[in-house]
Design an enzyme around this catalytic site. Sequence first.
Site, short mmCIF file in Angstrom:
data_model
loop_
_atom_site.label_atom_id
_atom_site.label_comp_id
_atom_site.label_asym_id
_atom_site.label_seq_id
_atom_site.Cartn_x
_atom_site.Cartn_y
_atom_site.Cartn_z
N LYS A 53 38.74 42.82 43.94
CA LYS A 53 37.54 42.02 43.64
C LYS A 53 37.84 40.53 43.85
O LYS A 53 37.06 39.80 44.47
CB LYS A 53 37.07 42.29 42.20
CG LYS A 53 36.43 43.66 42.05
CD LYS A 53 36.24 44.09 40.60
CE LYS A 53 35.71 45.53 40.54
NZ LYS A 53 35.64 46.08 39.18
N GLN A 97 36.92 44.36 33.12
CA GLN A 97 37.37 45.60 33.75
C GLN A 97 37.61 46.67 32.69
O GLN A 97 38.33 46.45 31.72
CB GLN A 97 38.66 45.33 34.56
CG GLN A 97 39.12 46.53 35.36
CD GLN A 97 38.14 46.91 36.47
OE1 GLN A 97 37.64 46.08 37.20
NE2 GLN A 97 37.84 48.21 36.58
N ASP A 120 27.93 43.13 36.27
CA ASP A 120 28.05 44.59 36.36
C ASP A 120 26.73 45.27 36.01
O ASP A 120 26.57 46.47 36.24
CB ASP A 120 29.14 45.09 35.40
CG ASP A 120 30.48 45.20 36.09
OD1 ASP A 120 30.50 45.47 37.31
OD2 ASP A 120 31.51 45.04 35.41
#
Length: 311
Positions: A53, A97, A120
């Site tokens: 990422k 994460q 997200d």
Amino acid sequence: MSARILDGNKIRDEILKDLQKEIQEMKQAGVVPGLAAVLVGDNPASQIYVRSKVKTCESLGLFSEKIEPPTASTTQDLLDLVDSLNNRDEIDGILIQLPLPPQVDSKKVLEAVDPAKDVDGFHPVNIGYLVSGRPGPVPCTPAGVIEIIKRSGVEMKGARAVVVGRSDIVGKPTAMLLMHNHATVTICHSRTRDLPGVAREGDILVAAMGKAAYVTGNFIKPGAVVIDVGQNVLKTEEEVRRVFHDPTQALQKLAAKGQVLVGDVQPEDALEKAGAYTPVPGGVGPLTITMLMVNTVQAAKARRGVRGAAA
Ligand code: NDP
């Protein structure tokens, strides 16, 4: 019949090319979108995800910051960190994460993220926006599924779509997006009766269950568009032989790399019965990080008042 392959890498490149143009325009207006990636603990898969990422951010010229609090961090430590990121103007997106270590209340931490920075799309506020069809960040993998379908010229309007899997991060949001695009959607799960029969009703079949090659030929309506979200790692010769009808190539891959990635759909059956199919690897996978980048740029535009938010 041999299914048309829906090439996720090609679609990723198209999206990133458009995004790069937008980023350049934003930079000219003095805005560099920024992403903070929070990684707690030493889960090897999480480390790989976060690294790629951050690398993708760098290659696009986005600002990124990898933050690695100690594995022993408490819920309060992470709430304090999220609070500081919420208040930093150069950070447009905050990515926590998962999984977080067991002592941390993950839900509490995710809900502390400013919904405007929730790239997200996991925050309940943004889930509400998604359900009611209002603009907001959409979870990345489901957003990628829809991009593949749209950019491949597949008509969703009026189509029967079947989604296998009802998780909060993949199945449910994918079903919601298909419905917003006017498909008639059925959601299946582990208690669904006659799963193959229900799956066979799908003009579009999305498999997101986390079971290697579970969706075989008798789940697929001839000519259907099959989107395979699954990412399952096979590590032994026995597993490879169980999954593939002709295991020759997969066994070579296993010998060379020590593992073989396979989706939730039996690939040889899909090629034979589907009209179009996203392979694993190289289908949905490449889109997930891409859509994270799209969400970060959109968050920057929305929050910092840059005109012309991305589609
Ligand atoms: P979850 O384990 O959270 O959810 C799996 C879902 O599949 C559940 O709803 C479960 O039903 C259903 N399911 C499991 N077994 C069966 C069965 N035998 N019959 C019918 N339904 C079943 O997984 P995720 O949604 O997180 O992920 C799904 C897959 O997508 C995984 O392979 C994952 O690796 C992959 N993935 C890929 C990404 C990418 O970037 N390409 C990103 C995220 C995930 P129930 O609710 O009844 O238990």
